[in-house]
Design an enzyme around this catalytic site. Structure first.
Site, mmCIF file in Angstrom:
data_model
loop_
_atom_site.group_PDB
_atom_site.id
_atom_site.type_symbol
_atom_site.label_atom_id
_atom_site.label_comp_id
_atom_site.label_asym_id
_atom_site.label_seq_id
_atom_site.Cartn_x
_atom_site.Cartn_y
_atom_site.Cartn_z
ATOM 1 N N TYR A 86 -7.905 -5.023 4.433
ATOM 2 C CA TYR A 86 -9.223 -5.317 3.854
ATOM 3 C C TYR A 86 -9.246 -5.003 2.364
ATOM 4 O O TYR A 86 -9.772 -5.752 1.561
ATOM 5 C CB TYR A 86 -10.260 -4.485 4.606
ATOM 6 C CG TYR A 86 -11.705 -4.805 4.311
ATOM 7 C CD1 TYR A 86 -12.208 -6.099 4.458
ATOM 8 C CD2 TYR A 86 -12.587 -3.793 3.922
ATOM 9 C CE1 TYR A 86 -13.536 -6.370 4.212
ATOM 10 C CE2 TYR A 86 -13.920 -4.067 3.678
ATOM 11 C CZ TYR A 86 -14.385 -5.359 3.829
ATOM 12 O OH TYR A 86 -15.707 -5.626 3.589
ATOM 13 N N TYR A 123 -21.786 -6.806 8.055
ATOM 14 C CA TYR A 123 -21.462 -8.089 8.666
ATOM 15 C C TYR A 123 -22.234 -8.170 9.987
ATOM 16 O O TYR A 123 -22.069 -7.289 10.847
ATOM 17 C CB TYR A 123 -19.969 -8.186 8.989
ATOM 18 C CG TYR A 123 -19.058 -8.078 7.785
ATOM 19 C CD1 TYR A 123 -18.864 -9.173 6.940
ATOM 20 C CD2 TYR A 123 -18.365 -6.899 7.504
ATOM 21 C CE1 TYR A 123 -18.009 -9.094 5.845
ATOM 22 C CE2 TYR A 123 -17.502 -6.807 6.416
ATOM 23 C CZ TYR A 123 -17.338 -7.915 5.587
ATOM 24 O OH TYR A 123 -16.493 -7.830 4.513
ATOM 25 N N HIS A 162 -16.975 1.517 -3.142
ATOM 26 C CA HIS A 162 -17.469 1.267 -1.780
ATOM 27 C C HIS A 162 -16.300 1.400 -0.812
ATOM 28 O O HIS A 162 -15.291 0.715 -0.987
ATOM 29 C CB HIS A 162 -18.035 -0.149 -1.662
ATOM 30 C CG HIS A 162 -19.457 -0.251 -2.094
ATOM 31 N ND1 HIS A 162 -20.459 -0.639 -1.253
ATOM 32 C CD2 HIS A 162 -20.034 0.011 -3.277
ATOM 33 C CE1 HIS A 162 -21.616 -0.629 -1.918
ATOM 34 N NE2 HIS A 162 -21.381 -0.242 -3.146
ATOM 35 N N PRO A 216 -13.712 -17.109 1.265
ATOM 36 C CA PRO A 216 -14.239 -15.823 0.798
ATOM 37 C C PRO A 216 -14.480 -14.812 1.919
ATOM 38 O O PRO A 216 -15.030 -13.747 1.670
ATOM 39 C CB PRO A 216 -15.560 -16.212 0.109
ATOM 40 C CG PRO A 216 -15.930 -17.525 0.676
ATOM 41 C CD PRO A 216 -14.676 -18.207 1.140
ATOM 42 N N LYS A 265 -10.864 -11.957 -1.139
ATOM 43 C CA LYS A 265 -9.520 -11.794 -1.709
ATOM 44 C C LYS A 265 -9.267 -12.641 -2.958
ATOM 45 O O LYS A 265 -8.335 -12.367 -3.712
ATOM 46 C CB LYS A 265 -8.459 -12.212 -0.676
ATOM 47 C CG LYS A 265 -8.413 -11.368 0.567
ATOM 48 C CD LYS A 265 -7.833 -10.020 0.277
ATOM 49 C CE LYS A 265 -7.687 -9.197 1.529
ATOM 50 N NZ LYS A 265 -7.705 -7.775 1.251
HETATM 51 P P1 RFL Z 1 -11.861 -19.905 -11.384
HETATM 52 O O1 RFL Z 1 -12.655 -18.656 -11.464
HETATM 53 O O2 RFL Z 1 -12.405 -21.028 -10.582
HETATM 54 O O3 RFL Z 1 -11.596 -20.377 -12.876
HETATM 55 C C1 RFL Z 1 -11.017 -21.629 -13.159
HETATM 56 C C2 RFL Z 1 -11.504 -22.063 -14.517
HETATM 57 O O4 RFL Z 1 -10.875 -23.293 -14.866
HETATM 58 C C3 RFL Z 1 -11.828 -24.135 -15.483
HETATM 59 N N1 RFL Z 1 -11.374 -25.539 -15.362
HETATM 60 C C4 RFL Z 1 -10.921 -26.267 -16.394
HETATM 61 N N2 RFL Z 1 -10.774 -25.987 -17.693
HETATM 62 C C5 RFL Z 1 -10.284 -26.964 -18.513
HETATM 63 N N3 RFL Z 1 -9.958 -28.217 -18.049
HETATM 64 C C6 RFL Z 1 -10.089 -28.527 -16.743
HETATM 65 N N4 RFL Z 1 -9.769 -29.737 -16.311
HETATM 66 C C7 RFL Z 1 -10.590 -27.541 -15.855
HETATM 67 N N5 RFL Z 1 -10.855 -27.505 -14.520
HETATM 68 C C8 RFL Z 1 -11.315 -26.290 -14.247
HETATM 69 C C9 RFL Z 1 -13.120 -23.844 -14.726
HETATM 70 O O5 RFL Z 1 -14.265 -24.223 -15.462
HETATM 71 C C10 RFL Z 1 -12.999 -22.333 -14.526
HETATM 72 O O6 RFL Z 1 -13.606 -21.619 -15.576
HETATM 73 O O7 RFL Z 1 -10.393 -19.644 -10.823
HETATM 74 P P2 RFL Z 1 -9.451 -18.329 -10.876
HETATM 75 O O8 RFL Z 1 -9.328 -17.827 -12.273
HETATM 76 O O9 RFL Z 1 -8.246 -18.709 -10.114
HETATM 77 O O10 RFL Z 1 -10.273 -17.196 -10.081
HETATM 78 C C11 RFL Z 1 -10.518 -17.343 -8.698
HETATM 79 C C12 RFL Z 1 -11.829 -16.638 -8.334
HETATM 80 O O11 RFL Z 1 -12.863 -17.090 -9.192
HETATM 81 C C13 RFL Z 1 -12.190 -16.885 -6.876
HETATM 82 O O12 RFL Z 1 -11.052 -16.779 -6.059
HETATM 83 C C14 RFL Z 1 -13.247 -15.880 -6.356
HETATM 84 O O13 RFL Z 1 -14.466 -16.047 -7.013
HETATM 85 C C15 RFL Z 1 -13.415 -16.010 -4.852
HETATM 86 N N6 RFL Z 1 -14.490 -15.141 -4.337
HETATM 87 C C16 RFL Z 1 -14.279 -13.808 -4.137
HETATM 88 N N7 RFL Z 1 -13.087 -13.255 -4.458
HETATM 89 C C17 RFL Z 1 -12.887 -11.909 -4.334
HETATM 90 O O14 RFL Z 1 -11.785 -11.408 -4.631
HETATM 91 N N8 RFL Z 1 -13.887 -11.061 -3.883
HETATM 92 C C18 RFL Z 1 -15.133 -11.550 -3.538
HETATM 93 O O15 RFL Z 1 -16.014 -10.759 -3.170
HETATM 94 C C19 RFL Z 1 -15.353 -12.975 -3.639
HETATM 95 N N9 RFL Z 1 -16.562 -13.499 -3.351
HETATM 96 C C20 RFL Z 1 -15.742 -15.703 -4.050
HETATM 97 C C21 RFL Z 1 -16.772 -14.847 -3.557
HETATM 98 C C22 RFL Z 1 -16.006 -17.058 -4.238
HETATM 99 C C23 RFL Z 1 -17.248 -17.581 -3.946
HETATM 100 N N10 RFL Z 1 -17.456 -18.971 -4.148
HETATM 101 C C24 RFL Z 1 -18.449 -19.474 -4.995
HETATM 102 C C25 RFL Z 1 -16.422 -19.892 -3.728
HETATM 103 C C26 RFL Z 1 -18.019 -15.355 -3.267
HETATM 104 C C27 RFL Z 1 -18.270 -16.733 -3.448
HETATM 105 C C28 RFL Z 1 -19.648 -17.252 -3.098
#
Ligand code: RFL
Length: 398
Positions: free
Chosen positions: A395, A208, A79, A300, A304
């Site tokens: 971006y 957007y 995209h 979000p 990033k």
């Molecule tokens: P994660 O994915 O939250 O994984 C952390 C893991 O740690 C576990 N955990 C534990 N395990 C053992 N003991 C404990 N005490 C623990 N506490 C926690 C959790 O269960 C989990 O499995 O963190 P990580 O790896 O740093 O990754 C970060 C990303 O997941 C996050 O930044 C993105 O999802 C943000 N985000 C987006 N990022 C993008 O780059 N592009 C996007 O289009 C985008 N869209 C989004 C998003 C985040 C969203 N939400 C829900 C906040 C859209 C949404 C709606």
């Protein structure tokens, strides 16, 4: 393959099996470094958790170079255009042809996580699901440890040479002494109702919609699932939005009457996301190193978070390899200094995007001022080629 860890520890103990922990674990195994991942949730839960979808070109490069890109290369879609709608009309930015000329690969985070779990296990990794960590300690010494809880809740201790805190924004590993690590936090005062809808994308590009009732957005995820966002009041109960209220509001803010109808479908998931940033500096304390949301939560608004998580995991894997294979501790000592400029640049852009997409509704003078700023920012983006190139670089870049 034979497991490369022992029951009571590994060289690198990784807390969390999100993108940060799983990429780090895979890269460490590829470098011949034994590690162990402990994850609080079940495998089914982490493989179904729908979040991000837009992967930057640098992220794709890291994943492909690490032998982790087969799924995204086969099923990800390119995209390179986003569209902005406002009272004044609609314009498209073909960012894939601007700036560095890079596009996003759209690949749902849960599919990436599924691929990373499978590959980690295939490489002989020890990944313990359903195993929450309650405490991390011994970080000042040579043998840091953590307390994990097995399926029946019984605590046991794991010991290693290093701990990688990849446990996200609410994780235990980021709870560090305030005089050792400083938090830089902002609640942006904006919340989104994040929706996953079982319907093909209605529009060819990320769209957007800037509206005085609040922001609305449309983002492709897969050929049959689309993400929509609706700005909502902070503290909103996601269950308080009925399907009909959601579609009515989306139609209104996306200006469906003017630009064409949206494709409706069953709402598979609804959650409220408060836009927040929280960066820790340094991202290290003794033998603990933080990566991903645990170190630098980002709103979000510019997609990033997952990208920064993958980039930090790569930097950290290389630093561990230098320390363990070459006895060179310098890259580990520089870990924060390497990651933080990238994180702050993303924070700055993401903050700018918040101001591009939102403004308060009120009729007081400050709200009016902020709405006029928002409209001017959008107009500048529509008309200024240097601004468009800069937007494209920020971006899609990390
Ligand atoms: P994660 O994915 O939250 O994984 C952390 C893991 O740690 C576990 N955990 C534990 N395990 C053992 N003991 C404990 N005490 C623990 N506490 C926690 C959790 O269960 C989990 O499995 O963190 P990580 O790896 O740093 O990754 C970060 C990303 O997941 C996050 O930044 C993105 O999802 C943000 N985000 C987006 N990022 C993008 O780059 N592009 C996007 O289009 C985008 N869209 C989004 C998003 C985040 C969203 N939400 C829900 C906040 C859209 C949404 C709606």
């Amino acid at each position: 393959m034979k497991k490369r860890s022992s029951a009571d520890g590994a060289t690198v103990l990784i807390v969390g099996a999100g993108p940060a922990g799983l990429v780090l674990g895979n890269l460490l195994l590829a470098a011949g470094i034994d590690c162990l991942i402990v994850e609080r949730s079940s495998r089914e839960h982490v493989e179904r958790r729908a979040r991000a979808g837009f992967l930057a070109a640098d992220t794709v490069r890291v994943l492909v170079a690490g032998g982790l890109g087969a799924g995204l290369l086969a099923r990800g879609r390119q995209h390179g255009t986003c569209v902005f709608r406002s009272e004044r009309g609609e314009f498209a930015l073909h960012y894939g042809d601007l700036g560095r000329g890079e596009a996003h690969t759209v690949y749902p985070q849960q599919e990436l996580v599924t691929d990373l779990v499978a590959e980690f296990l295939h490489r002989g990794g020890d990944l313990r699901f359903g195993t929450p960590v309650s405490e991390v300690g011994g970080l000042d010494g040579e043998r840091p440890w953590l307390v994990a809880h097995g399926a029946d809740g019984t605590p046991y201790r794991l010991t290693g040479r290093y701990v990688a805190g990849c446990d996200g924004r609410h994780g235990v590993s980021r709870r560090l002494p305030a005089d050792a690590v400083r938090s830089h936090r902002r609640r942006h005062g904006v919340s989104w109702l994040a929706l996953l809808v079982e319907t093909p994308p209605a529009l060819p590009a990320v769209t957007y919609a800037v509206h005085d009732r609040g922001f609305a957005g449309h983002m492709a995820r897969t050929p049959s699932v689309t993400r929509y966002y609706l700005q909502c009041e902070p503290g909103t109960d996601p269950g308080s939005w009925s399907d009909s209220a959601i579609w009515e509001e989306l139609d209104l803010r996306m200006r469906a009457e003017r630009f064409g109808p949206l494709r409706r479908g069953p709402v598979l998931e609804r959650a409220v996301v408060d836009l927040e940033s929280d960066v820790l500096d340094p991202m290290q304390y003794g033998r603990l190193f933080l990566a991903g949301d645990a170190a630098g939560l980002i709103s979000p608004s510019a997609a990033k978070g997952a990208n920064l998580a993958v980039m930090a995991a790569e930097t950290l894997a290389q630093a561990f390899a230098a320390a363990l294979h070459l006895r060179d501790e310098e890259p580990l000592a520089r870990y924060s200094a390497t990651c933080l400029p990238r994180i702050w640049r993303a924070q700055e852009f993401s903050h700018w995007m918040i101001g591009l997409l939102h403004a308060p509704r009120g009729d007081d003078e400050e709200s009016r001022f902020l709405r006029a700023l928002r409209d001017s920012r959008l107009e500048n983006l529509r008309t200024s080629p240097p601004q468009q190139h800069s937007f494209a670089d920020n971006y899609v870049g990390v």
